[in-house]
Design a protein around this motif. Structure first.
Motif, PDB file in Angstrom:
ATOM      1  N   MET A   1      -7.940   2.111  -2.214  1.00 15.68           N
ATOM      2  CA  MET A   1      -7.353   1.889  -0.790  1.00 15.68           C
ATOM      3  C   MET A   1      -8.444   2.348   0.059  1.00 15.68           C
ATOM      4  O   MET A   1      -8.588   1.848   1.276  1.00 15.68           O
ATOM      5  CB  MET A   1      -6.265   2.531  -0.929  1.00 15.68           C
TER       6      MET A   1
ATOM      7  N   ASP B   1      -5.771   5.444  -5.111  1.00 15.42           N
ATOM      8  CA  ASP B   1      -6.124   6.033  -3.716  1.00 15.42           C
ATOM      9  C   ASP B   1      -7.606   5.548  -3.444  1.00 15.42           C
ATOM     10  O   ASP B   1      -7.915   5.331  -2.363  1.00 15.42           O
ATOM     11  CB  ASP B   1      -6.017   7.297  -3.873  1.00 15.42           C
TER      12      ASP B   1
ATOM     13  N   HIS C   1       4.219   5.013   6.979  1.00 15.31           N
ATOM     14  CA  HIS C   1       4.270   5.348   5.633  1.00 15.31           C
ATOM     15  C   HIS C   1       3.378   5.503   4.680  1.00 15.31           C
ATOM     16  O   HIS C   1       3.392   5.879   3.622  1.00 15.31           O
ATOM     17  CB  HIS C   1       5.461   4.440   5.082  1.00 15.31           C
ATOM     18  N   SER C   2       2.176   5.411   5.200  1.00 13.00           N
ATOM     19  CA  SER C   2       0.870   5.562   4.361  1.00 13.00           C
ATOM     20  C   SER C   2      -0.205   6.533   5.098  1.00 13.00           C
ATOM     21  O   SER C   2      -0.797   6.026   6.224  1.00 13.00           O
ATOM     22  CB  SER C   2       0.267   4.123   3.918  1.00 13.00           C
ATOM     23  N   SER C   3      -0.720   7.465   4.224  1.00 14.18           N
ATOM     24  CA  SER C   3      -1.584   8.623   4.871  1.00 14.18           C
ATOM     25  C   SER C   3      -2.936   7.558   4.884  1.00 14.18           C
ATOM     26  O   SER C   3      -3.590   8.140   6.130  1.00 14.18           O
ATOM     27  CB  SER C   3      -1.683   9.545   4.053  1.00 14.18           C
TER      28      SER C   3
ATOM     29  N   PHE D   1       0.861  -1.161  -0.057  1.00 14.37           N
ATOM     30  CA  PHE D   1       0.022   0.120  -0.205  1.00 14.37           C
ATOM     31  C   PHE D   1       0.872   1.062   0.017  1.00 14.37           C
ATOM     32  O   PHE D   1       0.503   2.543  -0.364  1.00 14.37           O
ATOM     33  CB  PHE D   1      -0.991  -0.091   1.253  1.00 14.37           C
ATOM     34  N   CYS D   2       2.049   1.276   0.552  1.00 15.30           N
ATOM     35  CA  CYS D   2       3.011   2.271   0.752  1.00 15.30           C
ATOM     36  C   CYS D   2       3.676   2.618  -0.625  1.00 15.30           C
ATOM     37  O   CYS D   2       4.433   3.466  -0.800  1.00 15.30           O
ATOM     38  CB  CYS D   2       3.905   1.837   1.962  1.00 15.30           C
TER      39      CYS D   2
END
Length: 304
Positions: free
Chosen positions: A215, A212, A240-242, A204-205
């Protein structure tokens, strides 16, 4: 917490399963065990959904073989089922689409979680391959408990209903995130959670690998259960992923032993073991799966 107050869960695992390993089954078992221990969930079923042939991954064998191997791997399970829907579509389906398909399917079938409702008659029959010669790789400790084809097919014939669905004893389900204008005395929450290893979480990162919007649906609308693999640092991955940080409450991290033998088992290692004649393949794959691979000569050469 009473049973009616708990959220009922279906665990859905998507992937190549090329081939399915003991590690894949371990993920299901550890996830169910962890969710039950939280006291908030009841796992009522597990679904394995192999990817479509057009996914384009190098060395991906045809879905007819991957479906059969998956069915052989879970033939003794009373709660994990194999679903061929992805394989029978015209082309590759996104993980988001697969989750939405199963959610919509479950909505249409009240109180019944169908796994093989769209299975055409050409679906591989669950059965134990019969080899004339003993397998090259064989776990002799399990031979006494190895089911014969006659016993297995008899079991399937006698419990076809169980093979097709899991029927929780409840009046109705409310899907998580749904808004209802009417109320019922007995309402149970049903949730489909994507089951994955920390390697998928890490993907995902990777910029541009996932849409997006997909996700957001996967993590925000459905939620995921993550089983750590090969000593991965899940906290670092989350940071590392918003999107992952935004939906932390929808990400359930299974507390598994990172040094557990099954945490390092992979399809890649299994294929390499088969190509090199490594007897340790019995540690990676279930015996019926090994028998089928030897019968069909899958993965035996580097090109296959």
């Amino acid at each position: 917490m009473t049973e009616n107050a708990k959220t009922h869960v279906i665990l859905l695992s998507c992937g190549s399963f090329n081939p399915i390993t003991k590690g894949h089954i371990h993920m299901f078992e550890k996830a169910r065990e962890y969710l039950h221990k939280t006291g908030r969930f009841i796992v009522i079923g597990g679904i394995i959904s192999p990817v479509h042939d057009s996914y384009g991954k190098p060395g991906l064998v045809p879905s007819k073989h991957r479906l059969t191997m998956c069915q052989l791997a879970v033939q003794s399970s009373d709660w994990i089922r194999v679903d061929p829907w992805e394989c029978y579509q015209q082309t590759w389906q996104t993980t988001c689409s697969v989750l939405e398909h199963h959610r919509d399917l479950m909505k249409r079938v009240t109180g019944c979680i169908l796994s093989n409702v769209n299975t055409p008659s050409s679906t591989p029959v669950i059965g134990q391959p019969q080899n004339q010669a003993p397998p090259v790789y064989q776990n002799h400790n399990n031979l006494a408990n190895k089911p014969t084809a006659v016993k297995l097919l008899g079991k399937v014939s006698e419990s076809l209903g169980k093979m097709c669905c899991a029927r929780p004893s409840m009046d109705r389900f409310t899907f998580i995130g749904e808004t209802h204008t009417h109320t019922h005395t007995h309402t149970n929450q049903l949730r489909i959670l994507l089951l994955c290893g920390s390697d998928l979480l890490e993907s995902f990162c990777i910029p541009g690998l996932w849409k997006d919007s997909d996700m957001e649906v996967i993590v925000g609308d459905f939620g995921i259960v993550v089983v750590p693999r090969d000593g991965a640092d899940t906290e670092r991955i989350m940071n590392h992923s918003s999107v992952l940080r935004k939906h932390t409450e929808n990400i359930l991290m299974v507390k598994d032993d990172v040094n557990h033998p099954m945490s390092i088992v992979s399809s890649t290692k299994s294929r390499l073991a088969l190509q090199h004649g490594d007897g340790h393949v019995v540690d990676y794959l279930n015996q019926p799966v090994i028998d089928y691979i030897l019968q069909t000569q899958l993965y035996i050469t580097a090109s296959g």
